[in-house]
Write an enzyme that holds these catalytic residues in place. Structure first.
Site, PDB file in Angstrom:
ATOM      1  N   HIS A  31       0.827  -1.212   0.000  1.00 37.50           N
ATOM      2  CA  HIS A  31       0.000   0.000   0.000  1.00 37.50           C
ATOM      3  C   HIS A  31       0.857   1.256   0.000  1.00 37.50           C
ATOM      4  CE1 HIS A  31       0.451  -0.698   4.459  1.00 37.50           C
ATOM      5  NE2 HIS A  31       0.579   0.629   4.497  1.00 37.50           N
ATOM      6  N   GLU A  67      -7.706   3.883   9.376  1.00 37.11           N
ATOM      7  CA  GLU A  67      -7.317   3.742   7.975  1.00 37.11           C
ATOM      8  C   GLU A  67      -8.492   3.259   7.141  1.00 37.11           C
ATOM      9  OE1 GLU A  67      -4.234   0.666   8.228  1.00 37.11           O
ATOM     10  OE2 GLU A  67      -5.683  -0.758   7.407  1.00 37.11           O
ATOM     11  N   HIS A 102       3.881   7.052   3.775  1.00 39.78           N
ATOM     12  CA  HIS A 102       4.859   5.958   3.703  1.00 39.78           C
ATOM     13  C   HIS A 102       4.499   4.993   2.585  1.00 39.78           C
ATOM     14  CE1 HIS A 102       1.878   4.034   6.561  1.00 39.78           C
ATOM     15  NE2 HIS A 102       2.186   2.950   5.881  1.00 39.78           N
TER      16      HIS A 102
END
Lengths: 156, 156
Positions: A31, A67, A102
């Site tokens: 991801h 998330e 990230h």
């Protein structure tokens, strides 16, 4: 690297010799995490802009985040919003604003890759793998380790 | 959104109604671009850390960059170094240092997605698609458009 370089060799040759045979470890971009202020707003934006829908949504208390994962082929876009003011993502948003946070690489064995990086002298955030979201095992490598990028290793 | 909301409906229902049917447009994370100072150094780092090797390397004169693509499943990690001081990547490195620079989504039809985003009022960098590296057709969406992220659309 670990061996002294012969000045008669090019840097690349010396590096290749000292690195030995590092087998390919990255099996997928698991991801890309994007830090956002408001998760609902971001979900709406990606739905309206790209027809992307939420595949999984989870609060990760230990990290102080919620998330939402949008599936793109075998990867995810991870929209990431803080759930409390002292979460690292809250600090990130305050300093840098919304944006790419990230990159996570899917690996076969998180512990093996983490030990390999530590053995190379790379600074890590997680000394040992720990549970991640959706039942994964994860470890973060420090952004100072590899060209300014916060890297997460994810084992499904 | 474009229609007034009925206070009896939830925001989400109203948004879904006004957004209509946006078909899924993202078929793959094409690449994640990482801005680096020295391309050779970065290539060595990814080889030694992850066994990742260069699949394609190209100078893109129009953007003032040299890129190295490391293949990860059907996606790439794009290491991106400036070839001149006035390239946008050089400016980025000076301001922010090395790190995640943009995310590129592979789409079936770059022009259609770009027109869809413009019709939604999103700010774009490329008003029309243009040639990208490795024979692709690309367009960049402005980072202010969608939650602080510089987004590239890539059509192979």
């Amino acid at each position: 690297m670990l061996t002294a370089k012969n000045p008669n060799e090019s840097d690349r040759e010396a590096d290749a010799a000292s690195a030995g045979e590092v087998q390919p470890m990255l099996i997928e971009i698991d991801h890309i995490a994007i830090a956002v202020h408001d998760l609902g707003d971001a979900i709406d934006s990606y739905r309206d802009a790209f027809g992307a829908v939420v595949d999984h949504r989870e609060v990760v208390d230990s990290d102080g985040v919620e998330e939402a994962l949008l599936k793109v082929a075998e990867s995810y876009v991870q929209l990431l919003a803080p759930t409390r003011d002292d979460s690292p993502v809250a600090t990130y948003l305050e300093k840098k604003g919304e944006g790419l946070h990230h990159i996570a690489y899917r690996v076969d064995d998180c512990a093996t890759v983490l030990e390999h990086l530590k053995a190379q002298g790379h600074r890590v955030i997680d000394e040992v793998p720990r549970p991640g979201s959706r039942g994964t095992t994860v470890a973060f490598v420090h952004p100072k380790a590899i060209h300014g990028t916060l890297i997460e290793l994810v084992q499904e």
